[in-house]
Design a protein around this motif. Structure first.
Motif, mmCIF file in Angstrom:
data_model
loop_
_atom_site.group_PDB
_atom_site.id
_atom_site.type_symbol
_atom_site.label_atom_id
_atom_site.label_comp_id
_atom_site.label_asym_id
_atom_site.label_seq_id
_atom_site.Cartn_x
_atom_site.Cartn_y
_atom_site.Cartn_z
ATOM 1 N N VAL A 46 0.841 -1.202 0.000
ATOM 2 C CA VAL A 46 0.000 0.000 0.000
ATOM 3 C C VAL A 46 0.872 1.247 0.000
ATOM 4 N N MET A 47 1.931 1.259 0.805
ATOM 5 C CA MET A 47 2.830 2.426 0.860
ATOM 6 C C MET A 47 3.550 2.614 -0.475
ATOM 7 N N GLN A 49 2.472 1.651 -3.430
ATOM 8 C CA GLN A 49 1.482 2.099 -4.403
ATOM 9 C C GLN A 49 1.196 3.592 -4.238
ATOM 10 N N GLN A 50 1.073 4.057 -3.008
ATOM 11 C CA GLN A 50 0.832 5.480 -2.751
ATOM 12 C C GLN A 50 2.013 6.322 -3.210
ATOM 13 N N GLN A 53 1.928 6.452 -7.052
ATOM 14 C CA GLN A 53 0.883 7.364 -7.524
ATOM 15 C C GLN A 53 1.271 8.820 -7.289
ATOM 16 N N SER A 54 1.924 9.094 -6.175
ATOM 17 C CA SER A 54 2.386 10.449 -5.875
ATOM 18 C C SER A 54 3.435 10.901 -6.896
ATOM 19 N N SER A 57 1.768 11.563 -10.239
ATOM 20 C CA SER A 57 1.021 12.813 -10.153
ATOM 21 C C SER A 57 1.952 14.016 -10.279
#
Length: 113
Positions: A46-47, A49-50, A53-54, A57
């Motif tokens: 999860v970390m 993936q975040q 995505q960051s 972005s």
């Protein structure tokens, strides 16, 4: 039912008859695809993936990567004479979206709000 967007409307002259007409190009609109996670997601996954995505972005905001909103695929191209276009009774404007229903040999265009 399929969601379509008017991609292009072009005037043309039929080469055989010399009559004016329109070419209407419709594309299928699909939302961005999110691949479902398989199995149990760990905290590390999860970390990561975040973080990914960051980073994506940030790259998009700096102009290094295109922002992907909706994907679209060519769906239908209509070649209509002016008379056929009038009889169809649908006014196509670029970027306007319709719900396309294929039913018993008919194409039905339902305007989306």
């Amino acid at each position: 039912m399929t969601r379509v967007r008017v991609f292009r409307v072009t005037a043309y002259t039929d080469p055989d008859t010399g009559r004016p007409g329109k070419i209407i190009e419709l594309v299928e609109v699909r939302g961005t695809y999110q691949q479902p996670a398989r199995g149990a997601m760990t905290e590390e996954f999860v970390m990561a993936q975040q973080l990914f995505q960051s980073l994506v972005s940030q790259l998009q905001s700096m102009g290094f990567m295109p922002v992907q909103r909706d994907r679209f695929l060519p769906k239908i191209v209509l070649y209509l004479t002016e008379e056929e276009y009038e009889r169809l009774g649908v006014r196509f404007e670029v970027n306007e979206e319709f719900e396309l229903v294929l039913e018993e040999g008919r194409l039905i265009f339902k305007r989306l709000p």
